[in-house]
Scaffold this active site. Structure first.
Site, PDB file in Angstrom:
ATOM      1  N   SER A  81      -6.586 -16.279  -2.928  1.00  0.00           N
ATOM      2  CA  SER A  81      -5.338 -15.756  -2.376  1.00  0.00           C
ATOM      3  C   SER A  81      -4.712 -16.721  -1.379  1.00  0.00           C
ATOM      4  O   SER A  81      -5.400 -17.511  -0.724  1.00  0.00           O
ATOM      5  CB  SER A  81      -5.596 -14.416  -1.670  1.00  0.00           C
ATOM      6  OG  SER A  81      -6.189 -13.493  -2.550  1.00  0.00           O
TER       7      SER A  81
HETATM    8  N1  SAH Z   1     -10.625 -12.727  -2.756  1.00  0.00           N
HETATM    9  C1  SAH Z   1     -10.670 -13.704  -3.805  1.00  0.00           C
HETATM   10  C2  SAH Z   1      -9.614 -13.365  -4.835  1.00  0.00           C
HETATM   11  C3  SAH Z   1     -10.084 -13.610  -6.180  1.00  0.00           C
HETATM   12  S1  SAH Z   1      -8.967 -13.160  -7.479  1.00  0.00           S
HETATM   13  C4  SAH Z   1     -10.446 -15.100  -3.261  1.00  0.00           C
HETATM   14  O1  SAH Z   1      -9.743 -15.239  -2.256  1.00  0.00           O
HETATM   15  O2  SAH Z   1     -10.951 -16.049  -3.841  1.00  0.00           O
HETATM   16  C5  SAH Z   1      -9.607 -11.587  -7.952  1.00  0.00           C
HETATM   17  C6  SAH Z   1     -11.045 -11.524  -8.353  1.00  0.00           C
HETATM   18  O3  SAH Z   1     -11.309 -10.187  -8.795  1.00  0.00           O
HETATM   19  C7  SAH Z   1     -11.446 -12.442  -9.502  1.00  0.00           C
HETATM   20  O4  SAH Z   1     -12.551 -13.191  -9.112  1.00  0.00           O
HETATM   21  C8  SAH Z   1     -11.802 -11.472 -10.627  1.00  0.00           C
HETATM   22  O5  SAH Z   1     -12.842 -11.963 -11.470  1.00  0.00           O
HETATM   23  C9  SAH Z   1     -12.239 -10.247  -9.865  1.00  0.00           C
HETATM   24  N2  SAH Z   1     -12.162  -9.002 -10.617  1.00  0.00           N
HETATM   25  C10 SAH Z   1     -11.270  -8.635 -11.569  1.00  0.00           C
HETATM   26  N3  SAH Z   1     -11.528  -7.406 -12.019  1.00  0.00           N
HETATM   27  C11 SAH Z   1     -12.620  -6.961 -11.329  1.00  0.00           C
HETATM   28  C12 SAH Z   1     -13.360  -5.744 -11.338  1.00  0.00           C
HETATM   29  N4  SAH Z   1     -13.059  -4.723 -12.152  1.00  0.00           N
HETATM   30  N5  SAH Z   1     -14.405  -5.627 -10.487  1.00  0.00           N
HETATM   31  C13 SAH Z   1     -14.744  -6.656  -9.646  1.00  0.00           C
HETATM   32  N6  SAH Z   1     -14.075  -7.832  -9.604  1.00  0.00           N
HETATM   33  C14 SAH Z   1     -13.016  -7.975 -10.422  1.00  0.00           C
END
Ligand code: SAH
Length: 201
Positions: A52
């Protein structure tokens, strides 16, 4: 980054600002993007996912009103950057990631940086993580179409949940649980990757 992108836009909480100054964001982005690690935008972290934008990390964390005794649930570990910010401020962070590959990478990175107050789970965050409930705060960093009920159920009294909700255009929403019930407030439109039902990789 903190002064220009975050303080100037109104984030004031000293714990949040300190955490953002402490965690080395360049270690959480792929080598290809190291030179953009502190720029004002999200960046790819592989597998179609993103780390993000720093400002969004700051606002979401500030809105959780964390104290050092809080236990926090994070859905969507991704790169682990937001996880590290939370672990700087709260007592314990429980983080759930659906992609096994990303979960392993983040776990290794965070252990390497010396964090010892994070528990990891690989699975679908729609169900939260019931084992360690209730949580003082819950942060979701991928967008479902509607707020999963288990996340609301796993909030402690006085707990805060921040979550992007919707399809293409999502609203960042905050819920606060109190004795008299649940309140919710929409903050502003955001764009997150979707909260998926299963790991496609
Ligand atoms: N906070 C993270 C954002 C990652 S993007 C950062 O700053 O790096 C969102 C993340 O949510 C991805 O890694 C994706 O694989 C995960 N994701 C998507 N669907 C999900 C689910 N149902 N349960 C857990 N994680 C999930």
């Amino acid at each position: 980054m903190v002064r220009e992108q975050i303080e100037k836009r109104g984030v004031k909480n000293s714990g949040v600002l300190k955490a953002l100054r402490t965690v080395p964001r360049h270690l959480f982005v792929p080598d290809l993007y190291t030179n953009q690690a502190y720029s004002d935008r999200p960046l790819p972290i592989g597998l179609n996912q993103t780390i993000s934008q720093p400002y969004i990390v700051a606002v979401m964390t500030e809105r959780l009103i964390l104290s050092e005794n809080d236990r926090v649930l994070e859905i969507g570990t991704g790169s682990g950057y937001q996880t590290a910010i939370l672990a700087e401020i709260a007592r314990w962070v429980y983080t759930v990631e659906i992609s096994e590959a990303l979960a392993i990478q983040a776990r290794e990175k965070l252990a390497g940086l010396g964090y010892t107050n994070i528990s990891f789970f690989t699975g679908d965050g729609h169900s939260g993580w019931s084992t360690h409930q209730p949580y003082n705060a819950i942060i979701v960093t991928a967008a479902p179409q509607k707020t999963p009920q288990p996340l609301l159920d796993q909030l402690a009294d006085d707990g805060r949940l921040i979550i992007p909700v919707g399809d293409d255009i999502q609203q960042l929403r905050i819920y606060v649980k109190s004795q008299s019930g649940l309140t919710q407030e929409e903050l502003f439109p955001v764009r997150f990757v979707p909260l998926r039902k299963k790991d496609p990789n």
